[in-house]
Design a protein around this motif. Structure first.
Motif, PDB file in Angstrom:
ATOM      1  N   ASN A   1      -8.991  -0.870 -12.202  1.00 25.14           N
ATOM      2  CA  ASN A   1      -8.071   0.153 -11.708  1.00 25.14           C
ATOM      3  C   ASN A   1      -8.702   0.996 -10.601  1.00 25.14           C
ATOM      4  N   PHE A   2     -10.026   1.174 -10.646  1.00 22.22           N
ATOM      5  CA  PHE A   2     -10.729   1.930  -9.610  1.00 22.22           C
ATOM      6  C   PHE A   2     -10.594   1.239  -8.249  1.00 22.22           C
ATOM      7  N   ILE A   3     -10.663  -0.079  -8.251  1.00 24.11           N
ATOM      8  CA  ILE A   3     -10.490  -0.843  -7.014  1.00 24.11           C
ATOM      9  C   ILE A   3      -9.129  -0.532  -6.403  1.00 24.11           C
ATOM     10  N   ASP A   4      -8.081  -0.551  -7.222  1.00 23.47           N
ATOM     11  CA  ASP A   4      -6.736  -0.219  -6.730  1.00 23.47           C
ATOM     12  C   ASP A   4      -6.690   1.197  -6.165  1.00 23.47           C
ATOM     13  N   ARG A   5      -7.267   2.124  -6.902  1.00 23.91           N
ATOM     14  CA  ARG A   5      -7.200   3.526  -6.469  1.00 23.91           C
ATOM     15  C   ARG A   5      -7.934   3.747  -5.151  1.00 23.91           C
ATOM     16  N   ILE A   6      -9.057   3.079  -4.984  1.00 23.56           N
ATOM     17  CA  ILE A   6      -9.824   3.234  -3.743  1.00 23.56           C
ATOM     18  C   ILE A   6      -9.069   2.624  -2.555  1.00 23.56           C
ATOM     19  N   PHE A   7      -8.577   1.398  -2.707  1.00 25.95           N
ATOM     20  CA  PHE A   7      -7.992   0.688  -1.573  1.00 25.95           C
ATOM     21  C   PHE A   7      -6.498   0.924  -1.377  1.00 25.95           C
ATOM     22  N   LEU A   8      -5.780   1.269  -2.441  1.00 21.87           N
ATOM     23  CA  LEU A   8      -4.329   1.431  -2.337  1.00 21.87           C
ATOM     24  C   LEU A   8      -3.844   2.855  -2.625  1.00 21.87           C
ATOM     25  N   GLN A   9      -4.704   3.681  -3.186  1.00 25.41           N
ATOM     26  CA  GLN A   9      -4.362   5.035  -3.640  1.00 25.41           C
ATOM     27  C   GLN A   9      -3.268   5.013  -4.717  1.00 25.41           C
TER      28      GLN A   9
ATOM     29  N   HIS B   1       5.489  -2.649 -10.184  1.00 28.56           N
ATOM     30  CA  HIS B   1       5.506  -1.187 -10.267  1.00 28.56           C
ATOM     31  C   HIS B   1       4.197  -0.645  -9.696  1.00 28.56           C
ATOM     32  N   ARG B   2       4.230   0.575  -9.206  1.00 35.99           N
ATOM     33  CA  ARG B   2       3.018   1.241  -8.726  1.00 35.99           C
ATOM     34  C   ARG B   2       2.895   2.584  -9.426  1.00 35.99           C
ATOM     35  N   ASN B   3       1.660   2.962  -9.739  1.00 35.20           N
ATOM     36  CA  ASN B   3       1.413   4.195 -10.473  1.00 35.20           C
ATOM     37  C   ASN B   3       0.338   5.001  -9.741  1.00 35.20           C
ATOM     38  N   THR B   4       0.665   6.220  -9.358  1.00 34.14           N
ATOM     39  CA  THR B   4      -0.319   7.089  -8.704  1.00 34.14           C
ATOM     40  C   THR B   4      -0.964   8.047  -9.700  1.00 34.14           C
ATOM     41  N   GLY B   5      -0.650   7.851 -10.982  1.00 36.22           N
ATOM     42  CA  GLY B   5      -1.235   8.696 -12.019  1.00 36.22           C
ATOM     43  C   GLY B   5      -2.025   7.873 -13.008  1.00 36.22           C
ATOM     44  N   ALA B   6      -2.167   8.425 -14.200  1.00 37.61           N
ATOM     45  CA  ALA B   6      -2.848   7.720 -15.292  1.00 37.61           C
ATOM     46  C   ALA B   6      -1.775   7.120 -16.199  1.00 37.61           C
TER      47      ALA B   6
ATOM     48  N   GLN C   1      -7.554  -8.289 -10.870  1.00 32.84           N
ATOM     49  CA  GLN C   1      -7.238  -8.256  -9.448  1.00 32.84           C
ATOM     50  C   GLN C   1      -6.382  -9.457  -9.029  1.00 32.84           C
ATOM     51  N   ALA C   2      -6.625 -10.629  -9.617  1.00 31.34           N
ATOM     52  CA  ALA C   2      -5.821 -11.815  -9.291  1.00 31.34           C
ATOM     53  C   ALA C   2      -4.371 -11.634  -9.718  1.00 31.34           C
ATOM     54  N   THR C   3      -4.163 -11.092 -10.917  1.00 31.18           N
ATOM     55  CA  THR C   3      -2.781 -10.899 -11.382  1.00 31.18           C
ATOM     56  C   THR C   3      -2.076  -9.829 -10.557  1.00 31.18           C
ATOM     57  N   LYS C   4      -2.778  -8.757 -10.220  1.00 31.89           N
ATOM     58  CA  LYS C   4      -2.170  -7.706  -9.383  1.00 31.89           C
ATOM     59  C   LYS C   4      -1.832  -8.245  -8.000  1.00 31.89           C
ATOM     60  N   TRP C   5      -2.745  -9.034  -7.416  1.00 28.92           N
ATOM     61  CA  TRP C   5      -2.498  -9.614  -6.094  1.00 28.92           C
ATOM     62  C   TRP C   5      -1.286 -10.544  -6.138  1.00 28.92           C
ATOM     63  N   THR C   6      -1.194 -11.342  -7.204  1.00 31.09           N
ATOM     64  CA  THR C   6      -0.072 -12.274  -7.344  1.00 31.09           C
ATOM     65  C   THR C   6       1.253 -11.518  -7.396  1.00 31.09           C
ATOM     66  N   VAL C   7       1.313 -10.466  -8.175  1.00 33.27           N
ATOM     67  CA  VAL C   7       2.538  -9.672  -8.281  1.00 33.27           C
ATOM     68  C   VAL C   7       2.858  -9.010  -6.948  1.00 33.27           C
TER      69      VAL C   7
END
Length: 157
Positions: free
Chosen positions: A99-107, A43-48, A15-21
């Motif tokens: 990754n679940f955290i991202d999917r829940i909060f960012l879709q 980059h953002r990914n809405t899939g797997a 989560q820290a690295t994703k937030w930084t980016v």
């Protein structure tokens, strides 16, 4: 308990690295770290993996909850044995939750590790994806080693 600490550290680092980016780069911005080999690319990914099943968030929610339940069950079942198996489970759990955290909060999932390996432009991924890959690899290796040790032994002995 110590293996859940590994899980927590993976989640925090992911989560820290994703937030930084996400905080410091615009979408699709790229910074070359090792020439011709490694970039940090927003980059953002809405899939797997490789973008498959794009936009199927409901499926990812269901699968992730099931995977988390199974991994926690097996972590409790094997908590007193197979330390490397437990590290594998902890890595899978940390990656799945990251990754679940991202999917829940960012879709969508924030990806940023961009590699070109021997001319192959590998799909962009993140720390959680790395943890999942390492965890699954460890679990498979431990299972194969255990199977080889038990091969030829009579179950009734």
């Amino acid at each position: 308990m110590k293996y859940y600490i590994i899980t927590l550290l993976i989640i925090i680092f992911d989560q820290a690295t994703k937030w930084t980016v996400a905080s410091n780069m615009n979408l699709y911005d790229s910074v070359e770290v090792i020439p011709g080999f490694f970039w940090i690319t927003s980059h953002r990914n809405t899939g797997a993996a490789w973008g498959i099943l794009e936009g199927q968030m409901w499926l990812f929610y269901i699968v992730t909850v099931i995977v988390i339940g199974i991994i926690v069950y097996y972590m409790q079942l094997y908590k007193d044995s197979y330390p490397w198996l437990m590290v594998g489970f902890a890595s899978i759990l940390g990656g799945a939750i990251g990754n679940f955290i991202d999917r829940i909060f960012l879709q969508k999932v924030i990806d940023f590790i961009d590699l070109n390996i021997f001319g192959y432009d590998f799909p962009i991924f993140n720390v959680a994806d790395s943890a999942l890959t390492v965890g699954v690899t460890l679990v498979i290796i431990i299972m194969l080693i255990d199977e080889m040790k038990n091969k030829g032994k009579n179950v009734n002995e």
